[in-house]
Motif scaffolding. Sequence first.
Motif, mmCIF file in Angstrom:
data_model
loop_
_atom_site.group_PDB
_atom_site.id
_atom_site.type_symbol
_atom_site.label_atom_id
_atom_site.label_comp_id
_atom_site.label_asym_id
_atom_site.label_seq_id
_atom_site.Cartn_x
_atom_site.Cartn_y
_atom_site.Cartn_z
ATOM 1 N N GLN A 130 -12.907 34.280 -1.620
ATOM 2 C CA GLN A 130 -12.586 35.201 -2.710
ATOM 3 C C GLN A 130 -11.403 36.088 -2.394
ATOM 4 O O GLN A 130 -10.916 36.804 -3.255
ATOM 5 N N ASN A 137 -6.919 35.100 -3.165
ATOM 6 C CA ASN A 137 -8.152 34.485 -3.623
ATOM 7 C C ASN A 137 -7.860 33.002 -3.832
ATOM 8 O O ASN A 137 -6.978 32.642 -4.589
ATOM 9 N N GLN A 139 -9.947 30.835 -5.013
ATOM 10 C CA GLN A 139 -10.769 30.266 -6.083
ATOM 11 C C GLN A 139 -10.068 30.319 -7.425
ATOM 12 O O GLN A 139 -10.428 29.581 -8.332
ATOM 13 N N ASP A 140 -9.094 31.237 -7.563
ATOM 14 C CA ASP A 140 -8.481 31.376 -8.883
ATOM 15 C C ASP A 140 -7.366 30.348 -9.074
ATOM 16 O O ASP A 140 -7.128 29.484 -8.228
ATOM 17 N N VAL B 405 -14.650 34.741 -10.834
ATOM 18 C CA VAL B 405 -13.243 34.628 -10.450
ATOM 19 C C VAL B 405 -12.393 34.945 -11.661
ATOM 20 O O VAL B 405 -12.594 34.380 -12.735
ATOM 21 N N LEU B 407 -8.986 34.677 -13.678
ATOM 22 C CA LEU B 407 -7.901 33.707 -13.716
ATOM 23 C C LEU B 407 -6.629 34.383 -14.212
ATOM 24 O O LEU B 407 -6.659 35.461 -14.793
ATOM 25 N N ARG B 413 -14.072 32.849 -14.552
ATOM 26 C CA ARG B 413 -14.766 31.631 -14.201
ATOM 27 C C ARG B 413 -15.956 31.938 -13.302
ATOM 28 O O ARG B 413 -15.870 32.821 -12.435
#
Lengths: 287, 507
Positions: A130, A137, A139-140, B405, B407, B413
């Motif tokens: 994260q 991060n 995950q993005d 998360v 974006l 998300r």
Amino acid sequence: MAKKQGETSADEETTGHEWDGIQELNKPLPKWWLYTFYACIVWAVGYWILYPAWPLISSHTAGYLGYSQREIVAADLVQAQADKAGFRDRIAASDLETIQSDPELLNFALAGGAAAFGDNCAPCHGRGAQGASGYPNLQDDAWLWGGSLDDIHHTIQFGIRADDSETRNSQMPAFGKLGMLKPDQVSDVAEYVLSLSGNEGDEDAAERGKRSSPPIAPRATGRKAKAIALGAPNLSDELWLYGGDKATVVQTITNSRSGMMPAWHERLDPATIKELAIYVHSLGGGQ
Amino acid sequence: MAMIDVQVQHSAPMTGGNGNAPPVEAAPGVARSDVPTVSSERQSLYAGRVKVYPKEAHGRFRTIKWIVMAVTLGIYYVFPWIRWDRGPYLPDQAVLLDLPARRFYFFFLEIWPQEFYYVTGLLVLAALALFLVTSVAGRVWCGYTCPQTVWTDLMIAVERFWQGDRNQRLKLDKHPWAAETIWKKSATHISWLLIAVATGGAWVFYFADAPTLAGELVTFDAPMVAYLFIGLFTASTYVLGGIAREQVCIYMCPWPRIQGAMFDRDSLLISYRTWRGEPHGPHKAGQSWEGRGDCVDCRQCVAVCPTGIDIRNGPQLECIQCALCIDACDEIMDKVGRPRGLIAYDTVRNLDAHAENAEPLRLLRPRVILYAAAIAVVGLIMVVALSIRPVLDVNVLHDRNPLYVRLSDGGVRNGFTVKLMNKLYLPRAFKLGVEGLPGAKVDMVGHEGGVVPVPPDNIQSVRLYVTLDKQGARALAEQATTFDIVITDIASGEETAHEATFQGPPR
């Protein structure tokens, strides 16, 4: 003596111990207990002979069987490596797309990647990838250096601003520090940058900031401040690597930023790096 | 530290058992045994074991015990060999504890590890059944079906086969180094060991395919752990069943201590009817029965007792209530011409009333009703739970780190790990979707078409990403929104909804 009424133990042998008038009778140990005890002695002697037992000055008696926990662990590790070898050889030999389209290899790569991530990447990027301030991060969907499998693979291999000829490199000038912008101009530019992602602020300052933006800035971040070159962040999206408040943006413009990521090809083998790339790509942001 | 001598006190007076008395015929053809009892009045804690030489009994209860033995041992030795077809993908053994695959198969039932509460329920039922039976008819479990009792009984039968009945065995032990003693005892111990090996062998068959393992065992290809457990069970069967016998019940087992709390005045316990038997004493044929009890003091009840006690001393911890003394006594009563039932299943209430049927048997007592009701409730819960058990189990784990998360386009998300447990014996495929979250987009890692195949009787884990764009995320009323993950079986079209939460930024 704690005896039933009308009985005495006067004629029974005692050990001679007495506390506050309570005497200890000299009773035999239970037979099962004694035999267990003898058996333990016999066992111990056998153990001394067969297993490491007695400490010596600089080592210990090795025992007839040559038992060693260190050797067992070493053998286990070799065995574990051998068990994985088939998969790891295939991963090392395959390209990333092949691995991703083979369910068996993908499964193995994801599990191995998750383990390697926990060991090597989690300290900066966090256990769940994260990120944190200054550590992206993963995950993005925002990627400074590209979010395709190959881009991620390259980044992990050679790092960012690392001591490696193929490393990812980019440099933002320290506009404030170098005197390219005066402090009030820095503040105006910060207002402008924040307005790009829809933040409401001082509109006049933002307009001034747009005009006073140094000519070098659009070259890196694009005319509409959407990233056009690798390594330059998109300023119009809603994600901030170092923070989206004005003070942080001012600091970034004044002093620049140059986060660093090591080149992992020196530390990890190619198969592990491939596993890591596939794992990071699978976290949701892969392109 | 003071040692305390503990004495065992018995309620009924203990008489007889004079070892020096000349043998007396209690009645024509009725031998009188001078049998020392194990639980004599003053027994030191350090006393050695008094060996028990149980005599063979004949009668109703002995027959019942033979049948129970045949059934229980039959179940134990035969069950692993029963086959049960479960299709091509699963083992066909009816009863199998498949530890590597983490499955427990019992005929039509299959228990997954996370369903272990069914086994817990089964244990609760077993405990309650034990309470019920004990409060109605005493230690029925101990006397008839406990493995210790059954195997001890078997070991004694084998001993009797090689060495003869009580008197012959006593004679053999008087000459421990006689050739006859040695070969008879050797034969006994070898037979015991063979039974013990068979017992350990049967045990391991419950954990692997029996025919395969049997072949491996013979050719010494079986896993080490199989031999280890056979060894362990061989040793425990031989030692506990052959050698330790009644000492396990008296000294090792906690159950006798607990059971005392489950009897009451209406429980049927194996009892000596003191009011009928006393005053006891030798009786010669033709003598009058006036002014004396029916007990002819033949001590046959003691001779047949596998724990070596005298039931005439009243209820006692050592009594496993195997009912063999009833058989022994009935036989004698027939011979002396008195009615049977001097020793019988009877209640304390009747014994105190000095009559066989002083009061009708009270079965509907609070504790009996309570135990029966508890059994009914637990059993019903089990049956219902088993019958509505789904053939697909879904487990949804929301990512914890991070919860959501953000974006670049302002969307949000959430990541989930979805575990699909296919409990059918067929391969199945599922489609995953989302309901109750307008505008949500669903992605899965490694399952491009959105179709997840799950092997038969297996688990498939899927990474599921649920994304809301900026508008969708803005439209959420709460930080956490409940929605459904819908799993559709592609073949049957059957839908399973599983509730999940979508986490957004704090608002």
